[in-house]
Design an enzyme around this catalytic site. Structure first.
Site, PDB file in Angstrom:
ATOM      1  N   HIS A  14       0.722  27.324 -14.323  1.00  0.00           N
ATOM      2  CA  HIS A  14      -0.637  27.901 -14.283  1.00  0.00           C
ATOM      3  C   HIS A  14      -1.236  27.870 -15.692  1.00  0.00           C
ATOM      4  O   HIS A  14      -0.872  28.676 -16.544  1.00  0.00           O
ATOM      5  CB  HIS A  14      -0.586  29.357 -13.787  1.00  0.00           C
ATOM      6  CG  HIS A  14      -1.931  29.991 -13.642  1.00  0.00           C
ATOM      7  ND1 HIS A  14      -2.294  30.734 -12.538  1.00  0.00           N
ATOM      8  CD2 HIS A  14      -3.023  30.011 -14.447  1.00  0.00           C
ATOM      9  CE1 HIS A  14      -3.532  31.179 -12.680  1.00  0.00           C
ATOM     10  NE2 HIS A  14      -3.998  30.747 -13.858  1.00  0.00           N
ATOM     11  N   HIS A  16      -5.081  26.674 -18.016  1.00  0.00           N
ATOM     12  CA  HIS A  16      -6.476  26.205 -17.991  1.00  0.00           C
ATOM     13  C   HIS A  16      -6.726  25.254 -19.152  1.00  0.00           C
ATOM     14  O   HIS A  16      -6.508  25.631 -20.308  1.00  0.00           O
ATOM     15  CB  HIS A  16      -7.445  27.386 -18.094  1.00  0.00           C
ATOM     16  CG  HIS A  16      -7.272  28.382 -16.990  1.00  0.00           C
ATOM     17  ND1 HIS A  16      -8.036  28.370 -15.850  1.00  0.00           N
ATOM     18  CD2 HIS A  16      -6.387  29.394 -16.836  1.00  0.00           C
ATOM     19  CE1 HIS A  16      -7.639  29.349 -15.040  1.00  0.00           C
ATOM     20  NE2 HIS A  16      -6.632  29.988 -15.616  1.00  0.00           N
ATOM     21  N   LYS A  99      -6.115  26.295  -4.357  1.00  0.00           N
ATOM     22  CA  LYS A  99      -6.180  27.556  -5.107  1.00  0.00           C
ATOM     23  C   LYS A  99      -7.283  28.435  -4.535  1.00  0.00           C
ATOM     24  O   LYS A  99      -8.454  28.038  -4.489  1.00  0.00           O
ATOM     25  CB  LYS A  99      -6.454  27.260  -6.587  1.00  0.00           C
ATOM     26  CG  LYS A  99      -6.718  28.509  -7.446  1.00  0.00           C
ATOM     27  CD  LYS A  99      -5.463  29.217  -7.886  1.00  0.00           C
ATOM     28  CE  LYS A  99      -5.727  30.577  -8.517  1.00  0.00           C
ATOM     29  NZ  LYS A  99      -5.716  30.594  -9.954  1.00  0.00           N
ATOM     30  N   HIS A 136      -5.258  33.696  -6.584  1.00  0.00           N
ATOM     31  CA  HIS A 136      -5.657  34.737  -7.535  1.00  0.00           C
ATOM     32  C   HIS A 136      -5.775  35.997  -6.696  1.00  0.00           C
ATOM     33  O   HIS A 136      -6.776  36.205  -6.007  1.00  0.00           O
ATOM     34  CB  HIS A 136      -6.984  34.387  -8.220  1.00  0.00           C
ATOM     35  CG  HIS A 136      -7.358  35.401  -9.251  1.00  0.00           C
ATOM     36  ND1 HIS A 136      -7.354  35.140 -10.601  1.00  0.00           N
ATOM     37  CD2 HIS A 136      -7.697  36.714  -9.138  1.00  0.00           C
ATOM     38  CE1 HIS A 136      -7.673  36.236 -11.270  1.00  0.00           C
ATOM     39  NE2 HIS A 136      -7.902  37.214 -10.395  1.00  0.00           N
ATOM     40  N   HIS A 174      -0.023  34.893 -11.608  1.00  0.00           N
ATOM     41  CA  HIS A 174      -0.037  35.941 -12.638  1.00  0.00           C
ATOM     42  C   HIS A 174       0.162  37.344 -12.043  1.00  0.00           C
ATOM     43  O   HIS A 174      -0.714  38.209 -12.145  1.00  0.00           O
ATOM     44  CB  HIS A 174      -1.288  35.898 -13.511  1.00  0.00           C
ATOM     45  CG  HIS A 174      -2.576  35.510 -12.800  1.00  0.00           C
ATOM     46  ND1 HIS A 174      -3.024  36.159 -11.687  1.00  0.00           N
ATOM     47  CD2 HIS A 174      -3.475  34.561 -13.060  1.00  0.00           C
ATOM     48  CE1 HIS A 174      -4.161  35.599 -11.295  1.00  0.00           C
ATOM     49  NE2 HIS A 174      -4.456  34.630 -12.119  1.00  0.00           N
ATOM     50  N   ASP A 247      -0.922  31.137 -17.673  1.00  0.00           N
ATOM     51  CA  ASP A 247      -2.336  31.468 -17.546  1.00  0.00           C
ATOM     52  C   ASP A 247      -3.022  31.408 -18.906  1.00  0.00           C
ATOM     53  O   ASP A 247      -3.918  32.215 -19.189  1.00  0.00           O
ATOM     54  CB  ASP A 247      -2.538  32.847 -16.893  1.00  0.00           C
ATOM     55  CG  ASP A 247      -3.984  33.041 -16.444  1.00  0.00           C
ATOM     56  OD1 ASP A 247      -4.727  32.044 -16.366  1.00  0.00           O
ATOM     57  OD2 ASP A 247      -4.364  34.193 -16.184  1.00  0.00           O
TER      58      ASP A 247
HETATM   59  C1  NCD Z   1      -8.961  32.707 -16.357  1.00  0.00           C
HETATM   60  C2  NCD Z   1     -10.003  31.797 -16.998  1.00  0.00           C
HETATM   61  O1  NCD Z   1     -10.528  32.140 -18.058  1.00  0.00           O
HETATM   62  O2  NCD Z   1     -10.280  30.733 -16.447  1.00  0.00           O
HETATM   63  N1  NCD Z   1      -9.123  34.025 -16.897  1.00  0.00           N
HETATM   64  C3  NCD Z   1      -8.204  34.996 -16.938  1.00  0.00           C
HETATM   65  O3  NCD Z   1      -8.527  36.100 -17.395  1.00  0.00           O
HETATM   66  N2  NCD Z   1      -6.982  34.823 -16.513  1.00  0.00           N
HETATM   67  C4  NCD Z   1      -9.073  32.658 -14.871  1.00  0.00           C
HETATM   68  C5  NCD Z   1      -7.918  33.283 -14.134  1.00  0.00           C
HETATM   69  O4  NCD Z   1      -6.844  32.689 -14.011  1.00  0.00           O
HETATM   70  O5  NCD Z   1      -8.097  34.401 -13.655  1.00  0.00           O
HETATM   71 ZN    ZN Z   2      -5.646  31.477 -14.708  1.00  0.00          ZN
END
Ligand code: NCD
Ligand code: ZN
Length: 348
Positions: A14, A16, A99, A136, A174, A247
């Site tokens: 996981h 981004h 997702k 999520h 998460h 995450d």
């Molecule tokens: C994530 C994001 O910024 O894309 N933010 C977060 O607080 N974890 C999105 C997510 O996974 O919830």
């Molecule tokens: Zn995330």
């Protein structure tokens, strides 16, 4: 005292990577230690089609500065997906799963799902294709306290999904609470990813003197000491259904300014495996790290376990304040703090 450990190369289930210049800056930090990453599809235009997934995967891999790094892309589920394209992409491994973002639960979730029942037909396809539903797991409603969103999602949605699709593989992403850990442990065909920050911070690190520390603000928000302890125990000892998912969610420093604008997300990829290693060492569970970082994830996703090894060496390092390159400036998680481990070499 252990001075060096060798583990099967990890994967991050996981993370981004965003797009444009941000993607170019951050991707190499994940590829530095991981062989595969699940690249979350909540880009500014969400990844909802096979073509977008193919292009996004190429973009990430070509910016990874690694020869064998692989990006796995889940589909951002909406109630208006092209079902034929979605099924085709699952069957051809273009999507690693789907997702679910309940609408307005987190960053770029405004395209997410309002009424989860409306996408039960998609869960049916995922189940039939033996694919994975990534969730999520937070319910964002005015009457629900921010700290209880995970619990409400489990009670009001997840129990029902679980009992309606008994063989659907689900990852509760998460996991942030003792309640969530318990749900994962006591139900079938469900696993959970655990971030480093949920095992290092409590709400006191976020909310202080009626102000918010934007750099510790993420979704799901970090919770109480007993939640932190339960997550540590799950990662380090109940270690079959839980695996590594940082995450890591970079935001430009300008988007992390309290009180004007502060987006949810913590950027941990520059020291991700080092943070996990320190936590496992604190829990006297270094021998269980490899299961969490490199074995449980591929087993759950029905993918091969990596064949290369990563060496971690004891070495005191201070995490720098920022990751800075070109016009990008991101605050690093655990900035200015000492960390005792350093990933030193990838044996390929
Ligand atoms: C994530 C994001 O910024 O894309 N933010 C977060 O607080 N974890 C999105 C997510 O996974 O919830
Ligand atoms: Zn995330």
């Amino acid at each position: 005292m252990t001075t060096s450990i060798n583990i099967i190369q990890p994967d991050d289930w996981h993370v981004h990577f965003r797009e444009d210049e941000m993607l170019k800056v951050v991707t190499k930090y994940s590829a530095r230690v991981n062989r595969r990453c699940i690249a979350m599809p909540n880009t500014s235009t969400p990844i909802t089609s096979s073509n977008q997934a193919i292009n996004y995967k190429k973009l990430i891999e070509s910016n990874s500065q690694s020869l064998n790094f692989e990006a796995l892309i889940p589909c951002y589920l909406t109630d208006s997906l092209n079902i034929d394209d979605f099924t085709y992409a699952l069957q051809n491994k273009i999507f690693v799963g789907g997702k679910l973002y309940p609408s307005n639960a987190t960053t770029n979730s405004q395209y997410g799902v309002n009424d989860i029942k409306k996408i039960y037909n998609i869960f049916e396809i995922l189940e039939k294709e033996n694919s994975v539903l990534l969730i999520h797991g937070e319910l964002n409603r005015d009457d629900i306290d921010i700290f209880d969103r995970e619990k409400y999602f489990i009670d009001e949605e997840l129990y029902q999904i679980r009992s309606s699709f008994k063989s659907l593989k689900i990852v509760l992403e998460h996991v942030s609470s003792d309640y969530g850990v318990d749900f994962v442990k006591t139900n079938n065909n469900i696993a959970g990813t655990i971030t480093p920050h949920h095992m290092l911070l409590t709400k006191k690190d976020v909310f202080k003197d009626e102000e918010i520390n934007p750099h510790h603000y993420c979704m799901p928000v970090v919770k109480n000491e007993n939640d932190l302890l339960s997550l540590r125990k799950a990662a380090c000892f109940d270690n079959i259904k839980f695996f590594l998912g940082t995450d890591s969610a970079p935001h430009h420093i300008e988007d992390k300014k309290y009180p004007n604008s502060f987006k949810a997300g913590i950027f941990s990829s520059p020291s991700s495996i080092e943070l996990y290693t320190s936590i496992f060492e604190e829990e006297n569970a270094l021998e269980n790290l490899e299961k969490f970082s490199s074995i449980n994830g591929p087993k759950f996703y029905n993918l091969d376990i990596n064949t290369d090894y990563l060496t971690l060496e004891r070495s005191e390092t201070i995490i720098p304040d920022y990751t800075e390159e070109g016009s990008i400036k991101i605050k690093n998680f655990y900035a200015n703090k000492n960390i005792n481990w350093k990933a030193s070499k990838l044996d390929v």
